[in-house]
Design a protein around this motif. Sequence first.
Motif, PDB file in Angstrom:
ATOM      1  N   LYS A  34       1.216  -1.270   0.176  1.00 14.14           N
ATOM      2  CA  LYS A  34      -0.006   0.179   0.222  1.00 14.14           C
ATOM      3  C   LYS A  34       0.884   1.287  -0.115  1.00 14.14           C
ATOM      4  O   LYS A  34       2.242   1.162   0.360  1.00 14.14           O
ATOM      5  N   TYR A  35       0.168   2.360  -0.203  1.00 17.12           N
ATOM      6  CA  TYR A  35       0.878   3.643  -0.124  1.00 17.12           C
ATOM      7  C   TYR A  35       1.060   3.982   1.407  1.00 17.12           C
ATOM      8  O   TYR A  35       0.288   3.551   2.122  1.00 17.12           O
ATOM      9  N   TYR A  36       2.368   4.267   1.754  1.00 14.32           N
ATOM     10  CA  TYR A  36       3.047   4.675   2.879  1.00 14.32           C
ATOM     11  C   TYR A  36       3.084   3.211   3.737  1.00 14.32           C
ATOM     12  O   TYR A  36       2.678   2.805   4.791  1.00 14.32           O
ATOM     13  N   ALA A  37       3.814   1.984   3.020  1.00 11.71           N
ATOM     14  CA  ALA A  37       3.944   1.128   3.552  1.00 11.71           C
ATOM     15  C   ALA A  37       5.467   0.573   3.112  1.00 11.71           C
ATOM     16  O   ALA A  37       6.152   1.098   2.070  1.00 11.71           O
ATOM     17  N   GLY A  38       6.103  -0.415   3.668  1.00 11.11           N
ATOM     18  CA  GLY A  38       7.282  -0.891   3.259  1.00 11.11           C
ATOM     19  C   GLY A  38       7.537  -2.448   3.602  1.00 11.11           C
ATOM     20  O   GLY A  38       7.024  -2.865   4.529  1.00 11.11           O
ATOM     21  N   LEU A  39       7.984  -3.094   2.521  1.00 12.98           N
ATOM     22  CA  LEU A  39       8.351  -4.718   2.948  1.00 12.98           C
ATOM     23  C   LEU A  39       9.741  -4.885   2.500  1.00 12.98           C
ATOM     24  O   LEU A  39      10.227  -4.482   1.562  1.00 12.98           O
ATOM     25  N   PRO A  40      10.385  -6.103   3.150  1.00 13.20           N
ATOM     26  CA  PRO A  40      11.705  -6.397   3.020  1.00 13.20           C
ATOM     27  C   PRO A  40      11.473  -7.383   1.617  1.00 13.20           C
ATOM     28  O   PRO A  40      10.455  -7.901   1.450  1.00 13.20           O
ATOM     29  N   GLY A  41      12.466  -7.346   0.643  1.00 11.84           N
ATOM     30  CA  GLY A  41      12.343  -7.988  -0.539  1.00 11.84           C
ATOM     31  C   GLY A  41      13.754  -8.238  -1.045  1.00 11.84           C
ATOM     32  O   GLY A  41      14.915  -7.397  -0.702  1.00 11.84           O
ATOM     33  N   THR A  42      13.808  -8.814  -2.141  1.00 14.19           N
ATOM     34  CA  THR A  42      15.037  -8.751  -3.164  1.00 14.19           C
ATOM     35  C   THR A  42      14.659  -8.049  -4.435  1.00 14.19           C
ATOM     36  O   THR A  42      13.841  -8.453  -5.213  1.00 14.19           O
ATOM     37  N   VAL A  43      15.520  -7.351  -4.748  1.00 15.85           N
ATOM     38  CA  VAL A  43      15.349  -6.369  -6.128  1.00 15.85           C
ATOM     39  C   VAL A  43      16.636  -6.647  -6.811  1.00 15.85           C
ATOM     40  O   VAL A  43      17.881  -6.373  -6.425  1.00 15.85           O
ATOM     41  N   ALA A  44      16.536  -7.318  -8.153  1.00 14.56           N
ATOM     42  CA  ALA A  44      17.792  -7.722  -8.854  1.00 14.56           C
ATOM     43  C   ALA A  44      18.812  -8.494  -8.134  1.00 14.56           C
ATOM     44  O   ALA A  44      19.965  -8.309  -8.030  1.00 14.56           O
ATOM     45  N   GLY A  45      18.315  -9.374  -7.431  1.00 14.93           N
ATOM     46  CA  GLY A  45      19.266 -10.147  -6.257  1.00 14.93           C
ATOM     47  C   GLY A  45      19.927  -9.420  -5.195  1.00 14.93           C
ATOM     48  O   GLY A  45      20.729  -9.907  -4.298  1.00 14.93           O
ATOM     49  N   VAL A  46      19.313  -8.248  -5.040  1.00 16.50           N
ATOM     50  CA  VAL A  46      19.891  -7.201  -3.893  1.00 16.50           C
ATOM     51  C   VAL A  46      18.894  -7.035  -2.711  1.00 16.50           C
ATOM     52  O   VAL A  46      17.543  -6.887  -3.041  1.00 16.50           O
ATOM     53  N   PRO A  47      19.282  -7.377  -1.573  1.00 17.30           N
ATOM     54  CA  PRO A  47      18.444  -7.304  -0.453  1.00 17.30           C
ATOM     55  C   PRO A  47      17.970  -5.718  -0.364  1.00 17.30           C
ATOM     56  O   PRO A  47      18.928  -5.245  -0.091  1.00 17.30           O
ATOM     57  N   ALA A  48      16.781  -5.621  -0.213  1.00 14.79           N
ATOM     58  CA  ALA A  48      16.230  -3.993   0.002  1.00 14.79           C
ATOM     59  C   ALA A  48      14.992  -4.355   0.960  1.00 14.79           C
ATOM     60  O   ALA A  48      14.174  -5.155   0.893  1.00 14.79           O
ATOM     61  N   LEU A  49      14.913  -2.870   1.591  1.00 14.21           N
ATOM     62  CA  LEU A  49      13.619  -2.504   2.124  1.00 14.21           C
ATOM     63  C   LEU A  49      12.859  -1.757   0.959  1.00 14.21           C
ATOM     64  O   LEU A  49      13.381  -0.797   0.518  1.00 14.21           O
ATOM     65  N   ILE A  50      11.560  -2.268   0.415  1.00 15.06           N
ATOM     66  CA  ILE A  50      10.974  -1.793  -0.686  1.00 15.06           C
ATOM     67  C   ILE A  50       9.813  -0.953   0.050  1.00 15.06           C
ATOM     68  O   ILE A  50       8.961  -1.329   0.801  1.00 15.06           O
ATOM     69  N   ALA A  51       9.852   0.576  -0.320  1.00 13.06           N
ATOM     70  CA  ALA A  51       8.659   1.460   0.332  1.00 13.06           C
ATOM     71  C   ALA A  51       8.145   1.981  -0.665  1.00 13.06           C
ATOM     72  O   ALA A  51       8.477   2.195  -1.864  1.00 13.06           O
ATOM     73  N   ARG A  52       6.759   2.378  -0.462  1.00 11.41           N
ATOM     74  CA  ARG A  52       5.871   3.242  -1.431  1.00 11.41           C
ATOM     75  C   ARG A  52       5.290   4.243  -0.865  1.00 11.41           C
ATOM     76  O   ARG A  52       4.306   4.522  -0.143  1.00 11.41           O
ATOM     77  N   THR A  53       6.309   5.679  -0.766  1.00 13.06           N
ATOM     78  CA  THR A  53       5.916   6.739  -0.126  1.00 13.06           C
ATOM     79  C   THR A  53       5.775   7.831  -1.380  1.00 13.06           C
ATOM     80  O   THR A  53       4.871   8.105  -1.943  1.00 13.06           O
ATOM     81  N   GLY A  54       7.056   8.214  -1.816  1.00 16.34           N
ATOM     82  CA  GLY A  54       6.994   9.008  -2.841  1.00 16.34           C
ATOM     83  C   GLY A  54       7.223  10.695  -2.655  1.00 16.34           C
ATOM     84  O   GLY A  54       6.238  10.890  -1.822  1.00 16.34           O
ATOM     85  N   TYR A  55       7.641  11.510  -3.349  1.00 17.85           N
ATOM     86  CA  TYR A  55       7.712  12.778  -3.386  1.00 17.85           C
ATOM     87  C   TYR A  55       7.685  13.480  -4.501  1.00 17.85           C
ATOM     88  O   TYR A  55       8.027  14.621  -4.731  1.00 17.85           O
TER      89      TYR A  55
END
Length: 375
Positions: free
Chosen positions: A175-196
């Motif tokens: 959702k908007y204003y949420a974050g989840l741990p995941g892997t992007v292109a093999g890289v561990p990341a916290l994926i957030a959806r906030t934006g500016y």
Amino acid sequence: MSSTEPTELRHTALDALHRSLGATMTDFAGWDMPLRYGSERDEHLAVRTKAGLFDLSHMGEITVTGAQAAALLNFALVGNIASVGVGRARYTMICRADGGILDDLIVYRLAETEYMVVANASNAQVVLDALTERAAGFDAEVRDDRDAYALIAVQGPESPGILKSLTDADLDGLKYYAGLPGTVAGVPALIARTGYTGEDGFELFVKPEHAVELWQALTKAGEGAGLAPCGLSCRDTLRLEAGMPLYGHELSTALTPFDAGLGRVVKFEKEGDFVGREALTEAAAEAEQNPPRILVGLIAEGRRVPRAGYAVVAGGEVIGEVTSGAPSPTLGKPIAMAYVDAAHAAPGTEGVGVDIRGSHEPYEVVALPFYKRRK
């Protein structure tokens, strides 16, 4: 080192990559950051119509952990952070005891007793110092994690498709204003959806050593979708069109959240005391009795661009001040945000101008934001 010597600029993990792309670099809050790679207008329109890639590694990440992490943040900040669910984020502010805004923040709840506070680059040290000082007596630890993260954002209508091609994380469920741990292109990341930017998009918090690899993977994945590298200049015009405040322009220690029209972020109903509660209670009552200046949008009738600090005038009187101004690539006209007297704040108010070097240029008063994306 004497105080007159310039301090060394900090560099993000993507510094060499920006230079290889021909970026124009600039000092921003002590960081050497890309201002633009080519045309600011093209970068802006790429985000509005396709997608843009940003290095935001100058932002200040502060981790708060421990059994009383939530209690500490509820005391230190004006929002009700204890009510944020794990995996969600909240926009909030940190204020002084007198109610003045020290910074606006996004707080992510990463786990039951772990939070990440993201501060503006220019205020990161101030926020870190305030949280550290306010942590006295709480069973919680405040940790400076500014060097632990690089931050890459992909923004724009094509961003979900680009990111989906590189991750099996549940982006549709994010959702908007949420974050989840995941892997992007093999890289561990916290994926957030906030934006500016006023567009859909994602922020990827990764270890600095993974930043170049991730940027290159995103660039490749976005080739067919019109993804463009974007600098701070278009980030500013994007957030201005979206009516989003920038610290040092729309927000400052001279203003309370109520002065800034953002009193909704102050949660008086939360349990216990918090820094600034007394002053903000007074500010809320004062704002109701005696409305402060209101943040509005201004659209130029001519071509001259208003800048921060210019006076807003009506009938020969100063009725406000511009806080941010720029040409709007989306509207094709100069625009500004300004605090104006309540009597002149209604959209469509006649006779309002901006004093640009002694000439009173006519402006239309509009409600913010200037731009809203189609859902």
